[in-house]
Design a protein around this motif. Structure first.
Motif, PDB file in Angstrom:
ATOM      1  N   HIS A 132       0.811  -1.222   0.000  1.00  0.00           N
ATOM      2  CA  HIS A 132       0.000   0.000   0.000  1.00  0.00           C
ATOM      3  C   HIS A 132       0.839   1.264   0.000  1.00  0.00           C
ATOM      4  O   HIS A 132       0.325   2.345  -0.235  1.00  0.00           O
ATOM      5  N   TRP A 154      -9.583   3.922   4.541  1.00  0.00           N
ATOM      6  CA  TRP A 154      -8.499   4.844   4.196  1.00  0.00           C
ATOM      7  C   TRP A 154      -7.594   5.137   5.378  1.00  0.00           C
ATOM      8  O   TRP A 154      -6.748   6.012   5.316  1.00  0.00           O
ATOM      9  N   HIS A 155      -7.718   4.380   6.467  1.00  0.00           N
ATOM     10  CA  HIS A 155      -6.881   4.626   7.657  1.00  0.00           C
ATOM     11  C   HIS A 155      -5.518   3.966   7.446  1.00  0.00           C
ATOM     12  O   HIS A 155      -5.228   2.925   8.014  1.00  0.00           O
ATOM     13  N   LEU A 156      -4.720   4.591   6.589  1.00  0.00           N
ATOM     14  CA  LEU A 156      -3.458   3.960   6.201  1.00  0.00           C
ATOM     15  C   LEU A 156      -2.247   4.674   6.795  1.00  0.00           C
ATOM     16  O   LEU A 156      -1.128   4.211   6.635  1.00  0.00           O
ATOM     17  N   ALA A 157      -2.453   5.812   7.472  1.00  0.00           N
ATOM     18  CA  ALA A 157      -1.316   6.518   8.079  1.00  0.00           C
ATOM     19  C   ALA A 157      -0.696   5.624   9.147  1.00  0.00           C
ATOM     20  O   ALA A 157      -1.404   5.002   9.932  1.00  0.00           O
ATOM     21  N   HIS A 158       0.636   5.535   9.141  1.00  0.00           N
ATOM     22  CA  HIS A 158       1.309   4.618  10.059  1.00  0.00           C
ATOM     23  C   HIS A 158       2.690   5.144  10.406  1.00  0.00           C
ATOM     24  O   HIS A 158       3.250   5.975   9.697  1.00  0.00           O
TER      25      HIS A 158
END
Lengths: 145, 167
Positions: free
Chosen positions: B72, B96-100
């Motif tokens: 991703h 869309w919660h892909l911030a890491h």
């Protein structure tokens, strides 16, 4: 005197954001502007504000795949930001290069040259995702103070 | 939300701030977010790997089958993979919660494995891909589809040829 001693602990401390465009297509920059300027998203609710000078910044948002042309300028600019700073890579370009990966003209990923703390993937990421990333960055920044 | 309904809302109620991150954020039904992969329905045609502009999808041979991976952090969420997938095994969810954090950078991968199987006819080892059912007339019955899936590619061809030859 007591107040002055405890002021550091009591103060909520608002991080200031600084934006570096390292050869982005402007998609992520538009989303960053949207996140800050449109009342619907309003990143300033988290206590942060965009600033114009790298010397005032606490959280730096990097967009773009780090073009060879701007690489030195970006690294110099990043060095100017005082510690403790938190680096956020916005969009897939700084994280991995995205569709520009392995091009002769880009130096992506950015984490080869500077330590990145938070990644926000997306092409571009939606404003809420950026807010999520900034919230994560604020947590890291508070821990580093 | 529809642009016109948004405009109407802004005209009547004025601008407003979404509660996110202190509350849920509205997401469009067709939002293209995190990619999921269903190995059970995949035909193994690898068209998704071919059409992926960012090279985020990769098929690789593994010991026990064919491994699918989409990273991703390279994916540009264009939707080509889902559009071209003949069976709908590749799907983009609205997540869309892909911030890491940086530590999880290389963990943002969706894996899938199409396992190997032993052909129920000839005993050869082949991939247990879903058989391609397009253009088969008359359509396969449920039992026939299960039988076809348990065969190796050569036996599948033989099975279909024999089926066509039937009056």
């Amino acid at each position: 005197m007591l107040l002055a001693r405890n002021l550091k602990r009591i103060a909520a401390r608002s991080p200031w954001l600084y934006r570096i465009n390292s050869g982005s297509c402007n998609g992520c920059d538009v989303e960053l502007a949207t996140t800050a300027c449109i009342p619907r998203y309003d990143v300033e609710r988290l206590g942060c504000q965009y600033c114009g000078s790298p010397r005032h910044a606490d959280i730096v948002l990097i967009t773009g795949p780090l073009n060879r042309h701007v690489k030195d300028a970006v690294l110099r600019l990043w060095e100017e930001i005082p510690e403790p700073k938190v680096t956020v890579a916005v969009g897939v370009c700084p994280i991995s290069g995205g569709i520009f990966r392995e091009s002769y003209a880009v130096c992506a990923p950015v984490d080869q040259y500077l330590p990145v703390d938070v990644n926000v993937p997306g092409c571009p990421p939606r404003p809420q995702a950026i807010i999520e990333g900034v919230a994560k960055a604020i947590e890291i920044w508070r821990a580093r103070l | 939300m529809n642009v016109l309904s948004l405009l109407g809302r802004n005209l009547t109620q004025g601008p407003y701030t979404e509660p996110f991150p202190f509350g849920p954020a509205p997401t469009a039904k067709r939002f293209r977010g995190r990619v999921t992969f269903d190995a059970a329905t995949c035909e193994g045609c690898k068209i998704c790997e071919r059409v992926c502009p960012a090279g985020a999808i990769r098929f690789s041979k593994a010991k026990d089958g064919l491994a699918f991976a989409v990273w991703h952090n390279s994916c540009v969420f264009c939707g080509n993979c889902e559009f071209h997938c003949p069976t709908g095994s590749v799907h983009q969810t609205t997540d869309w919660h892909l911030a890491h954090e940086q530590a999880r950078k290389y963990a943002m991968v969706e894996f899938g494995l199409i396992p190997n199987q032993t052909c129920s006819e000839c005993g050869a080892t082949a991939l247990a891909t879903a058989p391609s059912l397009r253009g088969i007339a008359p359509p396969l019955s449920a039992e026939e589809a299960v039988t076809l899936k348990s065969l190796c590619p050569k036996c599948r061809a033989r099975f279909l040829k024999a089926r066509r030859a039937k009056p």
